[in-house]
Design a protein around this motif. Sequence first.
Motif, PDB file in Angstrom:
ATOM      1  N   LYS A   1     -27.862  61.058  43.544  1.00  0.00           N
ATOM      2  CA  LYS A   1     -28.711  59.878  43.575  1.00  0.00           C
ATOM      3  C   LYS A   1     -27.896  58.632  43.225  1.00  0.00           C
ATOM      4  O   LYS A   1     -28.016  57.583  43.850  1.00  0.00           O
ATOM      5  CB  LYS A   1     -29.859  60.058  42.576  1.00  0.00           C
ATOM      6  CG  LYS A   1     -30.882  58.944  42.636  1.00  0.00           C
ATOM      7  CD  LYS A   1     -32.048  59.260  41.712  1.00  0.00           C
ATOM      8  CE  LYS A   1     -32.589  57.998  41.099  1.00  0.00           C
ATOM      9  NZ  LYS A   1     -33.498  58.253  39.989  1.00  0.00           N
ATOM     10  N   LYS A   2     -27.050  58.790  42.212  1.00  0.00           N
ATOM     11  CA  LYS A   2     -26.217  57.659  41.778  1.00  0.00           C
ATOM     12  C   LYS A   2     -25.310  57.201  42.921  1.00  0.00           C
ATOM     13  O   LYS A   2     -25.171  56.009  43.182  1.00  0.00           O
ATOM     14  CB  LYS A   2     -25.388  58.086  40.554  1.00  0.00           C
ATOM     15  CG  LYS A   2     -24.914  56.931  39.715  1.00  0.00           C
ATOM     16  CD  LYS A   2     -24.298  57.397  38.402  1.00  0.00           C
ATOM     17  CE  LYS A   2     -25.246  57.271  37.232  1.00  0.00           C
ATOM     18  NZ  LYS A   2     -24.700  57.902  36.021  1.00  0.00           N
TER      19      LYS A   2
ATOM     20  N   PHE B   1     -25.764  57.648  46.132  1.00  0.00           N
ATOM     21  CA  PHE B   1     -26.595  57.023  47.168  1.00  0.00           C
ATOM     22  C   PHE B   1     -26.936  55.585  46.781  1.00  0.00           C
ATOM     23  O   PHE B   1     -26.826  54.660  47.583  1.00  0.00           O
ATOM     24  CB  PHE B   1     -27.873  57.848  47.363  1.00  0.00           C
ATOM     25  CG  PHE B   1     -28.764  57.329  48.459  1.00  0.00           C
ATOM     26  CD1 PHE B   1     -28.515  57.658  49.784  1.00  0.00           C
ATOM     27  CD2 PHE B   1     -29.842  56.503  48.175  1.00  0.00           C
ATOM     28  CE1 PHE B   1     -29.330  57.181  50.803  1.00  0.00           C
ATOM     29  CE2 PHE B   1     -30.665  56.013  49.186  1.00  0.00           C
ATOM     30  CZ  PHE B   1     -30.401  56.358  50.500  1.00  0.00           C
ATOM     31  N   LYS B   2     -27.315  55.401  45.498  1.00  0.00           N
ATOM     32  CA  LYS B   2     -27.670  54.056  45.030  1.00  0.00           C
ATOM     33  C   LYS B   2     -26.481  53.101  45.110  1.00  0.00           C
ATOM     34  O   LYS B   2     -26.603  51.972  45.581  1.00  0.00           O
ATOM     35  CB  LYS B   2     -28.132  54.119  43.567  1.00  0.00           C
ATOM     36  CG  LYS B   2     -29.625  54.309  43.376  1.00  0.00           C
ATOM     37  CD  LYS B   2     -29.903  54.453  41.901  1.00  0.00           C
ATOM     38  CE  LYS B   2     -31.084  53.624  41.458  1.00  0.00           C
ATOM     39  NZ  LYS B   2     -31.434  53.911  40.061  1.00  0.00           N
TER      40      LYS B   2
ATOM     41  N   SER C   1     -23.921  53.226  46.964  1.00  0.00           N
ATOM     42  CA  SER C   1     -23.562  52.921  48.335  1.00  0.00           C
ATOM     43  C   SER C   1     -24.599  52.033  49.006  1.00  0.00           C
ATOM     44  O   SER C   1     -24.278  50.999  49.569  1.00  0.00           O
ATOM     45  CB  SER C   1     -23.402  54.233  49.115  1.00  0.00           C
ATOM     46  OG  SER C   1     -23.327  53.961  50.498  1.00  0.00           O
ATOM     47  N   ARG C   2     -25.878  52.418  48.901  1.00  0.00           N
ATOM     48  CA  ARG C   2     -26.901  51.723  49.669  1.00  0.00           C
ATOM     49  C   ARG C   2     -27.444  50.485  48.983  1.00  0.00           C
ATOM     50  O   ARG C   2     -27.828  49.536  49.645  1.00  0.00           O
ATOM     51  CB  ARG C   2     -28.064  52.672  49.994  1.00  0.00           C
ATOM     52  CG  ARG C   2     -27.664  53.916  50.738  1.00  0.00           C
ATOM     53  CD  ARG C   2     -26.846  53.629  51.969  1.00  0.00           C
ATOM     54  NE  ARG C   2     -27.578  52.821  52.950  1.00  0.00           N
ATOM     55  CZ  ARG C   2     -26.981  52.121  53.902  1.00  0.00           C
ATOM     56  NH1 ARG C   2     -25.668  52.079  53.969  1.00  0.00           N
ATOM     57  NH2 ARG C   2     -27.689  51.445  54.759  1.00  0.00           N
ATOM     58  N   LEU C   3     -27.551  50.492  47.659  1.00  0.00           N
ATOM     59  CA  LEU C   3     -28.154  49.342  46.981  1.00  0.00           C
ATOM     60  C   LEU C   3     -27.107  48.347  46.505  1.00  0.00           C
ATOM     61  O   LEU C   3     -27.385  47.172  46.358  1.00  0.00           O
ATOM     62  CB  LEU C   3     -29.020  49.775  45.796  1.00  0.00           C
ATOM     63  CG  LEU C   3     -30.127  50.775  46.100  1.00  0.00           C
ATOM     64  CD1 LEU C   3     -31.029  50.931  44.903  1.00  0.00           C
ATOM     65  CD2 LEU C   3     -30.959  50.368  47.304  1.00  0.00           C
TER      66      LEU C   3
ATOM     67  N   MET D   1     -22.887  62.094  49.948  1.00  0.00           N
ATOM     68  CA  MET D   1     -23.688  61.203  50.789  1.00  0.00           C
ATOM     69  C   MET D   1     -24.309  61.997  51.936  1.00  0.00           C
ATOM     70  O   MET D   1     -25.474  61.824  52.275  1.00  0.00           O
ATOM     71  CB  MET D   1     -22.822  60.074  51.363  1.00  0.00           C
ATOM     72  CG  MET D   1     -22.765  58.819  50.529  1.00  0.00           C
ATOM     73  SD  MET D   1     -24.380  58.067  50.246  1.00  0.00           S
ATOM     74  CE  MET D   1     -24.604  57.184  51.798  1.00  0.00           C
ATOM     75  N   GLY D   2     -23.512  62.876  52.534  1.00  0.00           N
ATOM     76  CA  GLY D   2     -24.010  63.713  53.614  1.00  0.00           C
ATOM     77  C   GLY D   2     -25.189  64.553  53.159  1.00  0.00           C
ATOM     78  O   GLY D   2     -26.227  64.615  53.818  1.00  0.00           O
TER      79      GLY D   2
ATOM     80  N   LEU E   1     -28.351  62.454  52.673  1.00  0.00           N
ATOM     81  CA  LEU E   1     -29.013  62.136  53.944  1.00  0.00           C
ATOM     82  C   LEU E   1     -29.809  63.335  54.454  1.00  0.00           C
ATOM     83  O   LEU E   1     -30.941  63.201  54.900  1.00  0.00           O
ATOM     84  CB  LEU E   1     -27.987  61.721  54.992  1.00  0.00           C
ATOM     85  CG  LEU E   1     -27.268  60.399  54.746  1.00  0.00           C
ATOM     86  CD1 LEU E   1     -26.327  60.104  55.903  1.00  0.00           C
ATOM     87  CD2 LEU E   1     -28.253  59.265  54.566  1.00  0.00           C
TER      88      LEU E   1
END
Lengths: 189, 321
Positions: free
Chosen positions: A135-136, A138-139, A141-143, A166-167, A170
């Motif tokens: 989650k961290k 993903f955050k 990278s995306r946020l 990341m994969g 997703l």
Amino acid sequence: MLKAEHININDGILFEKIKQGDQKAFEQVFRQHYVHLVAFANTILHDTDKAESIVQNVFVKLWEKRKQYQVVSLKGYLMIAVKNSCNNEIKRLQQERNFRQSADKTQISETMVYSDSWVMDKISSIINQLPEQRKKIFKLSRLEGLKYREIAAKLNISPKTVEIQMGKALKFLRENLVELKKQVYHILW
Amino acid sequence: MAMKKFNKNIDWNLAGKVISGEASSREQIEFDLWLNKDNNINEWNKLLSEVEQAEYALTSESIDIERAWKSVRNKTTSKTIQTHKRYYLVAVAASIIILIGIFLFIDWHRTPQHLFTFSTQNLVEQVNLKDGSSVDLNRHSSISLPESFNTNKRTLELQGEAFFDIKRNEKIPFVIHTKHITIKVLGTSFNVKDYPNSDYSEVIVKTGIVEVIAHNDSLNKTLLNAGDKAIYNRETNQLTKTENKNINYLSWKTKDISFKKDKMTDAIKLLEEVYNVEISGTEELNPENEISATFEKNTIEHILSTINKSHSLNLEYKIKE
């Protein structure tokens, strides 16, 4: 208390009040739209601080220029103003990452922005099932728009691990949010 | 069905790279080939919209709308200009009083320097000092310090609560005076709590070594290491050193909160302090009720709705003005 998003007052009346300098009406509009608009801006910018500052500026400008504006739909006005500011910001940074194949961003986001808060809660609770580190990543990278190698350095892991995580994130979203959609439609029908 | 097909032939790591803009030009070509096959483009758009939903939900969780509103309100009211003036006058007045105080009691034999005062009202704010140190000031707190530090000592005055991250300089120690204690360090980070309406002053060390000295007795002192806490009892003049067990002592600044089998009533008290709110709906609360949960930079709205759902409560909040 303070659940402003559930209050529904005609936009036209609200904007008339704002035009007359009614701070309370302005605050109500702000509370009603702010979180949605920042989240929307962030899906374009991937930088929460910038997203917040852009949305705040849109509201400041709305207040300063309220007497000149003729606004029919506040929601529509705010969405477009935020979208334009985001596009300008991207142009300014010249770092547009154009990966959406169907380019109509507003269309998709608008349905999302004003979707039921129940659905949003559901999405939150699904995302919170992701393992902490995934989650961290993903955050970050995306946020926050960090590069893989920046995330790797920050978390003291290899860029390859970031890539794999990341994969997996997703894959998780694709599998679990699909399930959610089925549930939502089931309820709607 | 389509999902199955999608799962079978998608390379998730590549998908991640494309979405994050990390794909090399070769990988991008490989991806484009895949995208143009069958109905892959539809599946890809679905994935993008799900990623967007996830981003949306994660962003909304962490937005502090009160802080944002205050910032917008400050930029849109003409009243604020007057308030600033008033703060400025108060600050000047406070500086003068402290200046006189320092002149009379502490540094009377030295040439007094003009002091600057930073004070907070309802917001937490960070002050960056010229020596590279930074101070996070909690609500209703203030620090006063000279325009530039002395060459042999860096001193400031604190009222209220602040977290200090002091830039290391072994030649020039950093000294903090509160009304009740003095804190001496070379370069560390630590939290100081010294509110006027309390019986205690408190220092908790995050990194490094900190010396705490009672004001009225320079022999009454203790040395703290990282993870230690000192409590000064103003009534008995006792200075006690213990191990810090409170993991939430910096929540007022970080908005990261972790409850581990904490009493619900204590948890609510902490949330009230951290978010500057009053929480109602606690009447039906069982005093034995416990909570274990972790919140990272969430809004009070999100936290209360989570607690309400998991504990079947109806907690509501009101901003304290």
